[in-house]
Design a protein around this motif. Structure first.
Motif, PDB file in Angstrom:
ATOM      1  N   PHE A   1      22.600 -22.482 -33.477  1.00 55.97           N
ATOM      2  CA  PHE A   1      23.327 -21.544 -32.621  1.00 55.97           C
ATOM      3  C   PHE A   1      22.847 -20.102 -32.777  1.00 55.97           C
ATOM      4  CE2 PHE A   1      26.354 -25.099 -32.969  1.00 55.97           C
ATOM      5  CZ  PHE A   1      26.598 -25.322 -31.629  1.00 55.97           C
ATOM      6  N   LYS A   2      21.733 -19.931 -33.482  1.00 53.15           N
ATOM      7  CA  LYS A   2      21.125 -18.602 -33.650  1.00 53.15           C
ATOM      8  C   LYS A   2      22.135 -17.583 -34.168  1.00 53.15           C
ATOM      9  CE  LYS A   2      17.714 -19.455 -29.994  1.00 53.15           C
ATOM     10  NZ  LYS A   2      18.123 -20.851 -29.709  1.00 53.15           N
ATOM     11  N   GLU A   3      22.923 -17.995 -35.131  1.00 57.43           N
ATOM     12  CA  GLU A   3      23.932 -17.167 -35.818  1.00 57.43           C
ATOM     13  C   GLU A   3      25.107 -16.760 -34.926  1.00 57.43           C
ATOM     14  OE1 GLU A   3      23.708 -16.925 -38.904  1.00 57.43           O
ATOM     15  OE2 GLU A   3      21.628 -16.785 -39.545  1.00 57.43           O
ATOM     16  N   ARG A   4      25.137 -17.242 -33.700  1.00 54.21           N
ATOM     17  CA  ARG A   4      26.228 -16.861 -32.784  1.00 54.21           C
ATOM     18  C   ARG A   4      27.394 -17.834 -32.946  1.00 54.21           C
ATOM     19  NH1 ARG A   4      24.737 -15.534 -26.814  1.00 54.21           N
ATOM     20  NH2 ARG A   4      26.881 -14.761 -26.982  1.00 54.21           N
ATOM     21  N   ILE A   5      28.132 -17.634 -34.023  1.00 54.30           N
ATOM     22  CA  ILE A   5      29.246 -18.507 -34.375  1.00 54.30           C
ATOM     23  C   ILE A   5      30.491 -17.641 -34.563  1.00 54.30           C
ATOM     24  CG2 ILE A   5      30.124 -20.212 -36.009  1.00 54.30           C
ATOM     25  CD1 ILE A   5      27.226 -20.822 -36.761  1.00 54.30           C
ATOM     26  N   LEU A   6      31.563 -17.982 -33.867  1.00 54.30           N
ATOM     27  CA  LEU A   6      32.824 -17.240 -33.954  1.00 54.30           C
ATOM     28  C   LEU A   6      33.893 -18.147 -34.544  1.00 54.30           C
ATOM     29  CD1 LEU A   6      34.483 -14.670 -33.198  1.00 54.30           C
ATOM     30  CD2 LEU A   6      34.996 -15.799 -31.024  1.00 54.30           C
ATOM     31  N   PHE A   7      34.525 -17.674 -35.623  1.00 60.61           N
ATOM     32  CA  PHE A   7      35.582 -18.452 -36.292  1.00 60.61           C
ATOM     33  C   PHE A   7      36.904 -17.717 -36.102  1.00 60.61           C
ATOM     34  CE2 PHE A   7      38.210 -20.402 -39.365  1.00 60.61           C
ATOM     35  CZ  PHE A   7      37.621 -21.592 -39.788  1.00 60.61           C
ATOM     36  N   LEU A   8      37.857 -18.347 -35.415  1.00 58.37           N
ATOM     37  CA  LEU A   8      39.153 -17.733 -35.142  1.00 58.37           C
ATOM     38  C   LEU A   8      40.277 -18.635 -35.640  1.00 58.37           C
ATOM     39  CD1 LEU A   8      38.600 -16.486 -31.471  1.00 58.37           C
ATOM     40  CD2 LEU A   8      38.620 -15.083 -33.550  1.00 58.37           C
ATOM     41  N   THR A   9      41.297 -18.033 -36.239  1.00 56.50           N
ATOM     42  CA  THR A   9      42.495 -18.764 -36.640  1.00 56.50           C
ATOM     43  C   THR A   9      43.572 -18.531 -35.591  1.00 56.50           C
ATOM     44  OG1 THR A   9      41.950 -18.499 -38.974  1.00 56.50           O
ATOM     45  CG2 THR A   9      44.210 -19.094 -38.444  1.00 56.50           C
ATOM     46  N   VAL A  10      44.086 -19.604 -34.997  1.00 61.24           N
ATOM     47  CA  VAL A  10      45.036 -19.493 -33.883  1.00 61.24           C
ATOM     48  C   VAL A  10      46.466 -19.385 -34.394  1.00 61.24           C
ATOM     49  CG1 VAL A  10      45.879 -20.609 -31.782  1.00 61.24           C
ATOM     50  CG2 VAL A  10      43.454 -20.751 -32.389  1.00 61.24           C
ATOM     51  N   SER A  11      46.917 -20.301 -35.248  1.00 58.85           N
ATOM     52  CA  SER A  11      48.236 -20.316 -35.889  1.00 58.85           C
ATOM     53  C   SER A  11      49.349 -20.655 -34.910  1.00 58.85           C
ATOM     54  CB  SER A  11      48.522 -18.993 -36.606  1.00 58.85           C
ATOM     55  OG  SER A  11      48.904 -17.992 -35.680  1.00 58.85           O
ATOM     56  N   GLN A  12      50.586 -20.657 -35.426  1.00 58.41           N
ATOM     57  CA  GLN A  12      51.736 -21.055 -34.621  1.00 58.41           C
ATOM     58  C   GLN A  12      52.253 -19.942 -33.719  1.00 58.41           C
ATOM     59  OE1 GLN A  12      54.729 -23.727 -36.531  1.00 58.41           O
ATOM     60  NE2 GLN A  12      53.650 -23.250 -38.425  1.00 58.41           N
ATOM     61  N   SER A  13      51.899 -18.698 -34.008  1.00 50.18           N
ATOM     62  CA  SER A  13      52.372 -17.566 -33.197  1.00 50.18           C
ATOM     63  C   SER A  13      51.168 -16.745 -32.729  1.00 50.18           C
ATOM     64  CB  SER A  13      53.330 -16.694 -34.012  1.00 50.18           C
ATOM     65  OG  SER A  13      54.419 -17.445 -34.490  1.00 50.18           O
ATOM     66  N   PRO A  14      50.335 -17.308 -31.861  1.00 49.72           N
ATOM     67  CA  PRO A  14      49.085 -16.621 -31.502  1.00 49.72           C
ATOM     68  C   PRO A  14      49.287 -15.564 -30.420  1.00 49.72           C
ATOM     69  CG  PRO A  14      49.205 -18.723 -30.364  1.00 49.72           C
ATOM     70  CD  PRO A  14      50.428 -18.645 -31.234  1.00 49.72           C
ATOM     71  N   ASN A  15      48.383 -14.591 -30.420  1.00 52.40           N
ATOM     72  CA  ASN A  15      48.282 -13.649 -29.303  1.00 52.40           C
ATOM     73  C   ASN A  15      47.165 -14.184 -28.407  1.00 52.40           C
ATOM     74  OD1 ASN A  15      47.579 -11.515 -27.575  1.00 52.40           O
ATOM     75  ND2 ASN A  15      48.285  -9.986 -29.056  1.00 52.40           N
TER      76      ASN A  15
END
Length: 814
Positions: free
Chosen positions: A227-241
């Protein structure tokens, strides 16, 4: 943005001065105890010889010598306790070290005052031999003072740091791959070889290692290359925006990570085509809701989504990997690592008992780690007690989450009460959020009436027990760390455990009154309104709401509250009126999670916060506090805020620490800040429009730490700053337009460290730089290394360190 280096269980960096000194005190406890025994054995016979020499002593002197003998004997007993204590028990060793310091003070006080008086009184008639014995006592006491002084906080010392670093590295290497290789290869196969698969799910029960698997995939060299370093890690959780998450995902896909929070992502997402392999990977961790997930993913050949959840969403997923529990061999290996420090059962251990405890952990990695760590260095009777308590419950497979929490609770039952209370405090923060370590320490100091040093020791202990995780920013690398460089996180199962234990009993008697998550209507729990006629006993109050008006608040009373944490998602927010009835409030944290600055209303409540010591404001339009003086406020953190020229130093006369981070409208620091005589720590970081500092900046004579990190429009430093005789640390890294140091920089007699990474416009050093008598370390880029050569030659103790490059990878940024 720098890579975030995640690790757990050990602390092994000279980054954190207090953590290092506390760990040093604990780790040196055994060697100190051995020396203490030696010194007591030298002194005690001499004291006994004086007492029973045949020379009659006055009753007061005899009594004093008896007391000294008693103190010295207690020192021997204390030393034996230290020698028998495990080196992994950081908190107990820390307490023993404190007791040895107290003993040293008693002995020193006696030998320096009463004993000296005895010598003077007897000088005309004491025999020569007796005087010689007193000399031996004094010499031994001086040696005792020297070795105990080395244990005290703030003293540099031995080679334990290298041992801790080695231990941490071995820990990370040995546990990362347990049970993960097969699962990682399976998921990589789904991502790489199936072109029609754009959304892959990783599903499994809580504590089974889903997030660990996802993070290991993101760290894998093959994945990063694909992915040529284009990796996004996001935590969504129970109360997301949701809107904020959509903006971040869209910006990452489009290559525009700098989209502001008000950018509206189109509801219809075009089908972007890209030749060859997929270019972007987006990882969505801790997803709870199908309706939320539907708004965060779309099918396009330019992007692949990896969704981590306890639930399977077959209408969304093209392919799913179900995380399996560890097999018997891997379960035993992981457990032994945390219980014994090795991957197998050691010789002499009760093999059957160990295997029975492992079986009760249900092959869940989280349970194996936490329960294993709680049993480390305990005797067999303790193990048997824990095994019996584990076996009394239902198997984890039945109603696994409730039963897993019950099992985790057993590991906390054996914690010292104060450490357990600190663990429970962690539930006061929203799920999946990083907690700045400094905020946590401040809360513990206020709530539990402990010193900072003990609070840091508790952090180490909870980390060693796998009950929290420490997160360190990669660019950090010295003893002067900012509040953003070290954070604490906690697995959601452990947070649920802390909530479960905190919520027992009547609600108005809880020590922590916590909204576990934001309600769908964004309001307070109705249950709270039933107790509005009686005061709550909570010391910590944690609120998580949407927009609140004056009419939305209940009339509640919190006379004992010392900490108030307000999390909300709104553009307008009416502060709770009950703040007026919090006379003991020490810490106030206000965080807005919406995409734009929030306007705060009812700011008049600040006038009554006479005991407030720490204030954290985030993503708000800073209120005008005209006429309000927070007399006792010591620490002020303003993060991602709109300043509105509202900052006035006269409102915070006792301020010792001020942080302004990502404040886009800050163009110059108000001159009134320079009148803060007690200010020791000033951080102006990521303020991209800051152009100048006040000419009277040098009036901050108490300042020890100055951070000007990532202020690209700052071109000069005021000459008056050379009057800061106590300044120890300057961070001007990423001030890309800064052209020079002040001409008389050599007058900064206490300056120990300079961080000037990515300062390409600074081409020369003032000649006075060779006079920096306390300078120890300079961190700079290779291009400017040469200009420090004269200083390095003139001062051999100065180390010029060429900075390592850190690339902007979003895949560990939540």
């Amino acid at each position: 943005m720098a890579i975030m280096d995640l690790f757990q269980g050990e602390i092994a960096s000279d980054l954190w001065k207090m953590l290092i000194t506390i760990s040093r005190k604990a780790l040196r406890c055994k060697s100190s105890a051995e020396q203490l025994i030696t010194y007591v054995r030298e002194i005690l016979p001499t004291i006994e010889e004086i007492k029973y020499s045949g020379v009659e002593l006055p009753a007061p002197r005899q009594s004093q010598l008896d007391r000294l003998s008693e103190i010295l004997r207690s020192g021997v007993e204390l030393s034996h306790q230290a020698l028998s204590s495990s080196r992994w028990n950081v908190y107990r060793n820390f307490q023993l070290a404190k007791k040895m310091e107290k003993l040293e003070k008693h002995v020193t006080r006696f030998l320096q005052v009463p004993m000296q008086a005895h010598i003077l009184a007897d000088v005309h008639h004491a025999r020569f031999e007796m005087a010689e014995r007193f000399d031996r006592v004094e010499a031994s006491n001086r040696r005792m003072e020297r070795f105990l002084e080395e244990m005290k906080i703030g003293v540099n010392g031995g080679g334990w740091v290298e041992e801790a670093v080695r231990s941490m590295q071995e820990d990370q290497t040995s546990v990362q791959s347990v049970g993960l290789d097969f699962a990682k290869n399976k998921v990589m196969d789904l991502i790489f070889t199936r072109s029609h698969v754009s959304i892959v799910g990783i599903c499994g029960i809580g504590g089974s290692g889903k997030t660990t698997l996802a993070r290991e995939l993101c760290r894998d060299d093959q994945v990063r290359c694909y992915f040529k370093e284009r990796i996004l890690f996001l935590t969504v959780s129970q109360s997301p925006n949701v809107e904020q998450l959509r903006a971040m995902i869209w910006g990452h896909i489009m290559g525009s990570q700098g989209l502001n929070g008000n950018y509206a992502v189109p509801q219809w997402i075009p089908q972007l085509e890209c030749e060859g392999e997929a270019q972007v990977l987006v990882v969505l961790d801790d997803v709870w809701s199908l309706s939320v997930l539907e708004q965060l993913v779309w099918r396009t050949s330019s992007c692949k989504f990896l969704v981590v959840s306890r639930f399977n969403f077959p209408s969304i997923f093209n392919a799913t990997y179900h995380v399996e529990l560890l097999d018997e061999e891997d379960s035993l290996s992981l457990f032994c690592h945390h219980a014994f420090g090795q991957k197998s059962i050691p010789l002499g251990a009760n093999v059957n008992l160990v295997k029975q405890v492992v079986a009760e952990c249900g092959r869940l990695p989280l349970a194996l780690k936490v329960i294993g760590a709680s049993l480390r260095d305990q005797n067999e009777m303790f193990w048997l007690s824990v095994k019996n308590r584990l076996s009394q419950g239902q198997s984890i497979g039945e109603s696994y989450e409730i039963n897993l929490i019950d099992r985790m609770a057993i590991s906390t039952n054996y914690l010292p009460e104060k450490i357990k209370e600190c663990f429970l405090d962690l539930c006061s923060f929203p799920e999946d959020r990083k907690i700045p370590l400094e905020i946590l320490i401040n809360i513990w100091v206020e709530i539990h009436d402990i010193h900072e040093s003990e609070a840091y020791a508790i952090v180490v202990e909870l980390s060693n027990k796998n009950l929290l995780t420490l997160v360190k920013e990669a660019r950090a690398g010295g003893m002067y760390s900012s509040c953003f460089e070290i954070s604490v996180t906690q697995h959601d199962i452990l947070r649920d455990l802390a909530l479960n234990l905190s919520n027992r009993g009547s609600i108005h008697q809880h020590q922590r009154l916590v909204m576990a998550k934001r309600k769908e209507n964004g309001l307070l729990p109705k249950e709270w309104s039933r107790y509005k006629d009686q005061p709550f006993e909570a010391q910590i109050v944690s609120i998580n709401t949407g927009e609140m008006t004056k009419m939305d608040w209940f009339d509640l009373d919190f006379p004992m509250a010392q900490v108030l944490i307000i999390n909300f998602t709104s553009n307008d927010y009416f502060l709770p009126p009950f703040i007026n009835r919090m006379p003991n409030l020490r810490t106030l944290i206000i965080i807005n999670h919406s995409t734009s600055y929030a306007r705060l209303h009812n700011v008049s409540v600040f006038r009554n916060l006479t005991n407030l010591k720490s204030l954290w404001l985030e993503k708000v339009s800073t209120p005008q506090l005209s006429g309000t003086v927070l007399q006792n406020l010591g620490k002020l953190f303003i993060v991602l805020c709109k300043i509105n020229d509202s900052l006035d130093g006269k409102q915070f006369p006792s301020l010792s620490e001020l942080t302004l981070d990502h404040c886009a409208d800050l163009t110059q620091l108000p001159a009134s800040i320079c009148e803060l005589k007690s200010l020791q720590n000033l951080s102006l970081t990521n303020c991209h429009n800051l152009t100048q500092l006040p000419s009277e900046f040098g009036k901050l004579r108490s300042l020890e730490i100055l951070r000007l990190y990532a202020c690209p429009d700052l071109e000069t430093l005021p000459p008056s700053m050379c009057d800061m005789k106590r300044l120890k640390y300057i961070d001007i890294s990423q001030c890309v337009n800064l052209t020079c140091f002040p001409k008389e920089i050599g007058r900064l007699v206490s300056l120990e460290k300079i961080d000037m990474r990515e300062c390409p416009m600074i081409r020369y050093l003032p000649k006075s730089a060779v006079s920096l008598q306390s300078l120890q370390l300079v961190i700079c880029d290779e291009e400017v290394y040469g200009m420090w050569r004269d200083v390095e030659i003139a001062k051999p103790n100065v180390h010029i360190q060429v900075a390592e490059q850190h690339f902007d990878l979003d895949w560990l940024q939540e």
